[in-house]
Structures are given as structure tokens and as C-alpha cells.
Design a protein around this motif. Sequence first.
Motif: not given
Length: 938
Positions: A615-635
Motif C-alpha cells: 500500500l506504500d507504492f502500489g507494487d504487486c508483490h505476488r500474483s497467486l492462482f487461487a481457485h478454479d473459478d471466480s474468487v468471491m470473497y477475501l478477508q
Amino acid sequence: MGLTRQYLRYGPAALFGLVASARAGVAFVALRGERGRYVAVPACEHVFVWDTRKGEKVLILKGLKQEVSCLCPSPDGLHLAVGYEDGSIRVFNLLSGEVNITFNGHKAAVTALQYDHLGGRLVSGSKDTEVIVWDVINESGLYRLRGHKDAVTQALFLKEKNLLVTSGKDTLVKWWDLDTQHCFKTLVGHRTEVWGMALLSKEKRLITGSADSELRVWDIMYIEEVKDPDEPESKKSKGSSPGAEGNTEEDETLELDEQPEERIVKCSKVGSIVREGRDRVVTLATDRMGKFLACHGTDAVLEVFSVLSEEEVQKKLEKKRKKAKKKAKQSSEEEPERSVELSLQEEIQRVTNVKASSKIKSFDLILSPKGELKIVLLLQNNVIESYNLDLSAQVPQAVRASKITIGGHRSDVRTLAFSSDNIAILSAAAESVKIWNRSTLQCIRTMDCEYALCSLFVPGDRQVIIGTKTGKLQLYDLASGSLIETLNAHDGAVWSIALSPDQRGFVTGGADKCVKFWEFELVKDEKSVQKRLSMKHVRVLQLDEDVLCVRYSPNQKLLAVSLLDCTVKIFYVDTLKFFLSLYGHKLPVLCMDICHDGTLIATGSADRNVKIWGLDFGDCHRSLFAHDDSVMYLQFVPKSHLFFTAGKDSKIKQWDADKFEHIQTLEGHHQEVWCLALSPNGDYVVSASHDKSLRLWERTREPLILEEEREMQREAEYEESVAKEEQPVVAGETQGETGLAGKKTIETIKAAERIMEAIELYREETAKLKEHNAICKAAGKEVPFPVNPILRAYGNITPSAYVLEVFKKVKSSELEESLLVLPFSYVPDLLKLFNEYIHLGSDVELLCRALLFLLKIHFGQITGNHMLVTVIENLKKTTISRVSEARDMLGFNMAGLQFLKREIEAKDEVTFFADATERFEEKKRKRKKKEKMVLAVL
């Protein structure tokens, strides 16, 4: 080795919010000696037994992972057979709630289950197009029947003969002779899938339901009956009723097909009963006595028909004949007497239609001793309704007796929230908001609302706010359970709501491209003196795209806004000036969260990826392939950099945002997971799914080590791959109509390995014993023999006795498959041991079953081996003598039991007649007393 980060495992704590899954059927079960009160319904992987009178859950039959796809209670009412999505069948004891038997044979979901009239055999049909007959008493599979080209929809045993009728989506109804295990007749009179089937009139009639509004009726005649010369002509021609449909093209096809195969049974079409529904038949069934028939389509109407018994048919015919004679006399004496017959519509009469509150998914009927028809309906919207039909009334009308609804929502839950004290859970759907107590899982408040999309508990946990699809904000008071205020917040759906960290207000994002800021305020209530809570609109942030999600940073300096253009924009809260744009997702970001220290933001998208940004510079630290379909919720988990994601692939996953590692997967839901909520202390996770269930997950004290987790995952994948492997082939057997009932599973492989290990131990110990005896002989004195620790654990038994112990521990349902994967090199030793065991007379039945199966599958190798000739000869003698002994003992016991039965029946008859005489005398006395009173009055 460096220190590994320690995680704590989250495990399933409870399943709630579910009355019944609409996947499988509903069935009346006998419990506590009562029929017609308790119903068994599928509930994801479990089976719930509900008391329809009290609306309470009385029993839970716990499943494993797979969803329930079929239910069938046994005729004695003590057991319930449950079919699952993976093709397994488990038989539960309803008294204890425990699993008695497990059958594994099908490769796909079980779609049909049926017991025979004695409850000794069970037939199952599946999506894999195969039918398997199981022996419930011996706990083993009898045989597999192949012939259908699509999923089997129904299977029925015939009491009179050893026959089976099956129907399938391939438009065929097949008749199977179970003595020879082959299909001897196929009915081809249907143009579309056969969805349901039932036997009527003491199994003299078959009725089938297809994709149209007709219920086709078929007459069943056994060939012996058809060829009987003494049979009256009227009985033979019965069925061609004037009310039934004439010979259609279908009948001609059927007759042509029947010509070459008139064997065992003659099955001819009589006509059709026309339903009121125009869509396909979903369920077609009769009550246990076969007096009532009911069916329903994809709508909310159940059509109930009564089937006349033979006596009632004869009475009606007599009446008709008398009328016909009267008419003939009145019209003219010369007119010849016509043959009088009942039309099909007169034999199967419509009683009434039962209109349910929603679409019906399945039903069950039971005729109570009072002569009342009890109907239970499982509805699509998570409801069970029961109706009573008074048959003595002139026009029978179904009266709703009970409705079980309190335990869940009518539609999918779209938003969840935890109260600040971790005790209350809020769930909201399209029609209602419910508040649940986390510890008891009881619903403590139900409030009507509009289609809810987001929610939050107001600080203090006394009120809740719901954001709706129509753009409104609804404020509810929990103490009274009433709606306090409704505000038109947005012109489109309110997609997201977030409480400000200072707890003085909140922010909402909607489909009208606006982010609105709100503050809590106390206003004077018109109805009472006290002030009440209200919401005041403070500011608005206008954007170029629809807002999908909004989140505050913990220090309340930044606001993250997810837009429909696949980007996430970060704004300063005080000035609403633009700060950062996070772009990289290929599809819109549906959910996001900021960690407790405000350093990281995690975004979940419809492109199935989760991205972790600074959140300091808005750089992407990592992209993870999380699910086999849409990610509906994150907390994020409070006070940590761990977070949970929920996906449309029905999984919930936990991740580490520092190490970018997948920690664990919470599997339980069977369909899309729409949302989840974490408790403020991070100990609980609650999730909601399209399968109508809410699940609670609890953080345990058990440490989770990633390497072990990966190893367990690999083992599970290997076990799955074993089940999908090609089944072992028996030499000389072709893939015909029939086959072995079982299938190769990891359990059968383990059982075979245990047998192999036992035989190897037997070989080693036998060799050691020979060597020991030689040493003793040479030394001329007794030398102590070291006992194997395994044999010592079993109580110093002999190696051959140990092999028998291992053999007896193999489940009856897995025995054949275990022997099938056993290499032939172990078979000679096994045959020698069998000879020894049978000679001693231990477990003759089990050993003979295994022996005959081994001879069948290794016939060529055994007969070609000269070393085994003497063994086989010895086995022949011992087996025949021991089996005849066992048969004699059984015969003697059977004769003794029959004698006792006759004695008891004779005693009962005497007491029955004595009771009848007493009742008659009592009536006589009452009548005389009444007469005396009448005379006295006169």
C-alpha cells in the motif's frame, strides 16, 4: 535447518442453516415405533431425520465428504440405505445412527435405490448406467447388470418372481431375470427419458412417467398365465378399455419388438393417464400398500390418484353390468348384451391436487391406520411440508399439517457478518435476515428484507444494516426484530459496505458509480420519547465505473475502491484525492481486504487470481492462482498477514501474504461459496454456499506443518487415481451383460496387502520352525523358539491361525475385489491353509466363498499346476463334508424355528378367539341394557 513458521489448523465445527438439500429424495422412516411422523432428508453429505410434528431435528446420520444423492428406507424400518455422489452406498442403523455396511461398486452418483420386500437384497442404479444387486445380510455384492445406455432412474424388485425392472434416461424399461442374471425383455414404447416407474395392483400393472403429460400404463402377465387354456377370455382381453388410448405407433413398435422374446413375462400397453402438468415427471411413487399413486413435475403441484383393488374393481363391474342389463331391457329385448369393462380412468381415479408453497423436488406417501393419507414434500427452497388427506370426506382436500422452515433461508445467503463479541452471526438472503447464536447454532431472530447483498453490525451489536439489490440501506433493531429505517442510498445495487475504523460511520459502494460516506446519528423518534439510531449521508465520491467493493485502511487515511474496469483505485479519505491505481487483473476485482497494519492489500478477482500489493507504492508483490473459478470473497485474519479466500469452485483456502504460500483448503461445501466472515478474534470462520448450507469452521490448537499437508494432499490424489484406474479383468470373462459387483478401491488394495503380508509371515515362520526342529534334533534337546512379536500380540497364536484372523478382518463387501488383486504366487499357500481351516470346521461359509472365487478367477493356472492336484482333491472331500454338515445344522434349526412359530401362532389364535368372544358378550350386555332403558322410558 531453519525454523518453520507455525500455523494453526482450522477444522469443521458445524453445518447449519440447512433444512434439506433438494438433491435426493425425502422418505418416511419408522423411529421410536412410529410411522408417518419422522422423515429422513438429505442435507449435503449428512442425512437429517426431522420430527414433522414438533419441527425438530431428532437424528443426524453423518456422512463423509460426498453429497447424498439417493435415500431408501428398509421395509422393517430399522435401516436407511444412503447413496452418495461418488457411487458408494452406506446402510445406517436408525436406532443407533451408525453405519452398518458400506458398499462400493458404482463409478458415478447413485440415482436409484430399492430394497426387496423382505429387506434382504438392495438394488442400486447409477449415472454410470449400471445396476448392482447387493446382499444386505451377507454384506456383499451379488452381481452387476449392464444394459442401459444412460443413467438409471428407477429399479424395482417383483415379489412374485425373482425379477427386476429398471428404467433409464435412454428411454428404455428393462426386465431382468435374476436367476440367470440377464435382460430378457426391453420395453421400447417411450420416445423420451423414463423418469419414474411404479408397480400397481399387486404387481399386475406397471406405470411409467416420461417427459410428457402422459403416465403410460402396462399390463403384466406371466407367460404361464397367458398360456393357461382354462383362463376366461374376458380376463385375457382385459385392458383394452374404451377410456384408454387406442393403438398408437408406439404400441405397434412394441408389439413388433415383443414377437421374438415372449419369455417369462408379457407386458402390453393398456393406455395412458393424462396428468395436468405439461412438463416432465420428476417423481412417481406409490404408498407401501400400492393403493395410492402420486406424481409431480417441475412445478409446485402434486397429483394424487387412487388405485382400485381387485375387490373394488369387481364391485364396480357388477354395478355396470346391472346398469347395462337395465338399459338393454328398456331399449329393446333383441339387442345383444355387450361386454362390460372398466376404463383405465375408472380404475385409477384422480383424488386431488396438492398445491405446495414452492417447486416440489420429491415426496413420500404413507397411509396411516386411521385411513388418512400422509404426504411429505421436499421443496426446492429449503422447506419440508407435510399434508394430511382425509379420504373419508366427500371431496378430499389436502390440509397442511406442518412446515419446517425456521432452520434456514429460502434462497442463497449472499452476505455474512460477525458481531464484535464473536457470539452472533448475521446471514442475509433474498427474502430474510437471520441472526444465529454461534454456540447453539439456533436462529434467534428472523426479519423480512429485500434482496440483501452486503451487511454489517452497527457498533454495540444492537442494530444491523443491510445493503440491497434495489439500492436501499435497511436499518434493523435486533431487540424488537423490526425495521427501523429504510434509505434510498444508491440508484443501483449496493455492492459493498465497510465500517469506518473510528466506528462513527461507514462507506457504501454501488452500481450507480458512486461511493457514499455515512455517519451514525441519534434522532428523535416520533413514536417514543427516546432517541433512536439513524444514518446521515455526509459525502459522495463520483467515479467513472460501477463500484464493486470498498475498504478502509485501519488508520482511516486511505480508501480502496474496486471498479468494473478491473482496477482498484486508492483515495485519501480526508480530501478524496486520488493516490494509487492497482491494475493487473484481467477481470473485475470482486473482493479485497487490507491487513491490520495497513501495509498490504489483497485483491481477489473473477480471473481466479489473488494479487498481493504493497500500500506504500502500489507494487504487486505476488500474483497467486487461487481457485478454479471466480474468487468471491477475501478477508484477512485479524492481527495477522494470513487471509482466507472463497471461490466458486466450492473451496475455501487460507494463504500467507508474507511467504505467498497456500496453507490449507477447507473442503465441505458442494457448490459455489458466495461469502464468508471471520470473527473479530480470528477463531471462527463462517461461510455460505449455493448448496443452501452455512458452515462454521473453528481454529484448533493443532499445529499445521506445510510439508505434512502437501504429503497428505499427494496421498489423497494417489488414492483418487487408484479408484479411477482400470478394473482388474478376470481371465476368460468377456465384458457382457453381467459382472462382479465390487470395484477396486484403496481399501481393497490395502486388504490384499494385509493378506500378502500375513502369508509372507506364515512362510517365514514355517521355515524358521523347520530350521528350529532340525537344530533341536541335532542337539538332542529342546531349544527355546523365539516367538514373532506380531503373533505374541495376537496371544501367541500359530502362523496359520494369524492368516485366518487377517482374512476374517477383510470386509465382506471387499472380499472378492481383494482376492482379485492378490497375485497368483500367494494362492497355492492360501489353498493349503483353506484345506486346514475347513477340516477344523472354522468359518466354513466365508472360506468356501473365497475358495470358489479363487478357483473361478485362477482356474487355468490351478488346473495346470500338478503340485496343487492333491490339495484340490483334499479340498473337495473336506469342503463337501463340512458344507453338508452346515446345511444339516441349518435345516434342523429352521425346522425347530418353524415348530416354535406354529406353537406361538396356535396360542395367539386361542387368545384372539377368546378376546373376540369377550367383546361379543360385552356388546350383547350393552344392547340389552339399552333396550331396558328404552322400555323404561316408554
